[in-house]
Design a protein around this motif. Structure first.
Motif, PDB file in Angstrom:
ATOM      1  N   UNK A 232     -16.808  20.796 -44.627  1.00 54.95           N
ATOM      2  CA  UNK A 232     -17.131  19.775 -45.630  1.00 54.95           C
ATOM      3  C   UNK A 232     -18.546  19.933 -46.159  1.00 54.95           C
ATOM      4  N   UNK A 233     -19.161  18.811 -46.556  1.00 58.30           N
ATOM      5  CA  UNK A 233     -20.540  18.826 -47.034  1.00 58.30           C
ATOM      6  C   UNK A 233     -20.747  19.861 -48.122  1.00 58.30           C
ATOM      7  N   UNK A 236     -18.422  22.994 -49.789  1.00 57.92           N
ATOM      8  CA  UNK A 236     -17.535  22.914 -50.952  1.00 57.92           C
ATOM      9  C   UNK A 236     -18.223  23.504 -52.170  1.00 57.92           C
ATOM     10  N   UNK A 251      -9.584  19.887 -48.014  1.00 60.62           N
ATOM     11  CA  UNK A 251     -10.692  19.325 -47.239  1.00 60.62           C
ATOM     12  C   UNK A 251     -10.150  18.615 -46.004  1.00 60.62           C
ATOM     13  N   UNK A 252     -10.484  19.167 -44.825  1.00 60.80           N
ATOM     14  CA  UNK A 252      -9.941  18.651 -43.570  1.00 60.80           C
ATOM     15  C   UNK A 252     -11.039  18.109 -42.661  1.00 60.80           C
ATOM     16  N   UNK A 254     -15.499  17.122 -41.913  1.00 55.81           N
ATOM     17  CA  UNK A 254     -16.706  16.595 -42.553  1.00 55.81           C
ATOM     18  C   UNK A 254     -17.960  16.818 -41.716  1.00 55.81           C
ATOM     19  N   UNK A 274      -9.334  19.877 -55.534  1.00 56.41           N
ATOM     20  CA  UNK A 274      -9.941  19.517 -54.246  1.00 56.41           C
ATOM     21  C   UNK A 274      -9.042  18.454 -53.629  1.00 56.41           C
ATOM     22  N   UNK A 275      -8.412  18.791 -52.517  1.00 56.48           N
ATOM     23  CA  UNK A 275      -7.402  17.914 -51.926  1.00 56.48           C
ATOM     24  C   UNK A 275      -7.867  17.461 -50.551  1.00 56.48           C
ATOM     25  N   UNK A 276      -8.131  16.170 -50.400  1.00 54.99           N
ATOM     26  CA  UNK A 276      -8.469  15.627 -49.091  1.00 54.99           C
ATOM     27  C   UNK A 276      -7.213  15.420 -48.275  1.00 54.99           C
ATOM     28  N   UNK A 277      -7.308  15.667 -46.966  1.00 59.60           N
ATOM     29  CA  UNK A 277      -6.111  15.447 -46.160  1.00 59.60           C
ATOM     30  C   UNK A 277      -6.479  15.090 -44.733  1.00 59.60           C
ATOM     31  N   UNK A 278      -5.661  14.298 -44.115  1.00 65.12           N
ATOM     32  CA  UNK A 278      -5.788  13.951 -42.707  1.00 65.12           C
ATOM     33  C   UNK A 278      -4.398  13.589 -42.213  1.00 65.12           C
TER      34      UNK A 278
END
Lengths: 340, 340
Positions: A232-233, A236, A251-252, A254, A274-278
């Motif tokens: 992250x941070x 990117x 993005x997995x 941070x 840009x795809x955030x995922x959890x």
């Protein structure tokens, strides 16, 4: 049953072994005798008080994954499970304990050739990497994939998945001591060297990635199809110039920063996603979908030897604090397992 | 033929009327007699020297869209086009001229009930809005969609498309004088009021959006499914808290900033996708795909009166400089057309 509970919020010493009542399996749930669990960054965040468990989940017991055996089936179970089956799976929390209950649609069979310790390195690492690379990131054969924090357990699983998908994997790490082992896992391993660019300190992997890409194709800019962003941070921002048009950044993690200054003009002109995922907070239905896709697409690759879970170190459940401290020291490559 | 060429780089005075040779249609291209074109922000950027035309495109003539009639068909044309057909389309540049040639797979029929001037408000605005909302953003009936710079021609088209898709449209503008007209187009129109949050000045639309969303559902956070981001910059950050899990932000414009500080932890935990997009630099095959999808899904809605192109003002081709100055004054709602 034995349980590791979090008392307060802080260092590894807040993890305390307790005795609690063994649960019973509710409607369409399985009671699992846990043989092993493993330590994840999220457990450490939760212990420190930064990453509370989602609603409906035990709050004071960490742990996101388990391997074990089915002890009993709750009422209404209708899938093909039997007492004694060796199973593994993910939970939103509470796997640092001897027994747990889980919806019957969320467990996976353990590959036959693995013991519980080796299998304990599978669930979180491989399901996270598979979901991010394939289900979110659309990884295809031939893709060039960059993975940050490549020596993490997810990074190790990602390297193997990229190889199995016939892609090119490039892994970055901040720890030069991990380079040799990473070079065995990835097509190219790169040590980050912080670099100041336009008055801003960036992680410093782009020069290494660029010269490797040049050896592949004679061109370097615009060559990455996919980034598995585990740090992250500012990672990117630094990856944007390396990406191809319509490239995807999943993005997995941070650890390198929860906010960042981003050149959105590059995201626009290259049509980057840009795809955030959890995984943790998803609905039951969505989790079950991921688990079934994993069972079909990934589990057979363990039997064929294309995937090989990497256990870095094994601790006993009552050593959970030591296991946390060890993961926090960043010495591991692969999984830190807790034997229950 | 008459052409508006850019001499140097700078203000509207750099646009000069010239006489050039009329082109001939090459293989599988149509020669078009242009009846009207329209002014886009990109034309102004190009005039200033910031946004050069892509490779293979005339460099010194601005213009991204046209309406006109087929004058002749080049060799090899095999689609159902005839001399005299009224057609419209997008180009990567060079539409400020009396004649142009275009690949035969990229033109669309002009809706019968419209004259050329009204039709000139269609191509760039509606194809951009349709591609961003539907093809990139996956808009579905019932979606709640936020549009920034909502009085722009793309914003006006977006409002009508959101209504036609049975969604809820919320439009923001920085210009209070546009509120009344925007309120007719959108379910809710909001004037931005710059707000300082944690030492940072944000556009200031979130409070208005939040209170409108509360009237819909009793809850406000996490309620937007889709953002059509025509402004860019800090608008992205301010929209994050308003979005639902798995919400999508489609980034189309950068007028409010080419970089921004972004809370990527929110992108991760809400599993948001930030998708950059631009039509201009796409391959022929991809553009043809968008044009065919538009013909099928959107063109019939003009005939049914669900979509209604809004022309703000008409200039003659030789008034291109005045038309640019007018668009730069931000006075328009809808399209600034150039009659050729």
């Amino acid at each position: 049953m034995k349980v590791i509970a979090i008392h307060g919020a802080g260092g590894p010493e807040t993890l305390v072994l307790e005795e609690r009542e063994k649960p019973e399996a509710p409607y369409r749930h399985l009671l699992i005798k846990v043989h092993a669990t493993a330590v994840n960054r999220a457990d450490i965040m939760q212990r420190m008080g930064f990453y509370p468990a989602p609603a409906g989940c035990v709050k004071d017991v960490p742990g996101l994954e388990f391997v074990g055996q089915i002890q009993s089936l709750g009422p209404g179970c209708h899938l093909d499970h039997r007492v004694g089956d060796r199973v593994m799976g993910l939970m939103p929390g509470g796997t640092y304990q001897e027994y747990l209950t889980i919806d019957e649609s969320l467990v996976l069979p353990i590959p036959e050739q693995y013991d519980f310790i080796k299998a304990a390195a599978i669930p979180e690492a491989y399901i996270t990497a598979f979901d991010a690379l394939v289900l979110q990131g659309g990884m295809r054969p031939g893709h060039r994939v960059l993975v940050s924090a490549a020596a993490s357990s997810v990074g190790v699983a990602a390297a193997q998945l990229i190889k199995a998908w016939h892609g090119t994997g490039i892994g970055t790490t901040r720890n030069a001591q991990k380079l040799t082992q990473l070079a065995d896992l990835y097509d190219k391993a790169i040590v980050c060297k912080s670099t100041e660019i336009n008055g801003r300190t960036l992680p410093g992997f782009a020069p290494g990635v660029r010269s490797y890409l040049e050896t592949l194709s004679g061109t370097a800019n615009g060559a990455l199809d996919l980034v598995l962003e585990l740090a992250g941070g500012d990672y990117i921002e630094e990856s944007l110039d390396l990406m191809t048009d319509r490239g995807i950044i999943v993005l997995v993690g941070l650890l390198a920063g929860r906010t960042t200054q981003l050149s959105i003009n590059k995201i626009l002109s290259k049509r980057i996603s840009l795809i955030g995922t959890t995984l943790r907070a998803r609905s039951l239905a969505e989790k079950a979908g991921v688990v079934r896709a994993f069972e079909k697409q990934v589990l057979p690759l363990f039997a064929r030897g294309l995937l090989d879970p990497v256990v870095d170190k094994v601790f006993r459940l009552d050593q959970a604090g030591e296991a946390h401290a060890y993961l926090e020291s960043n010495a591991n490559i692969g999984k830190v397992v807790l034997e229950v």
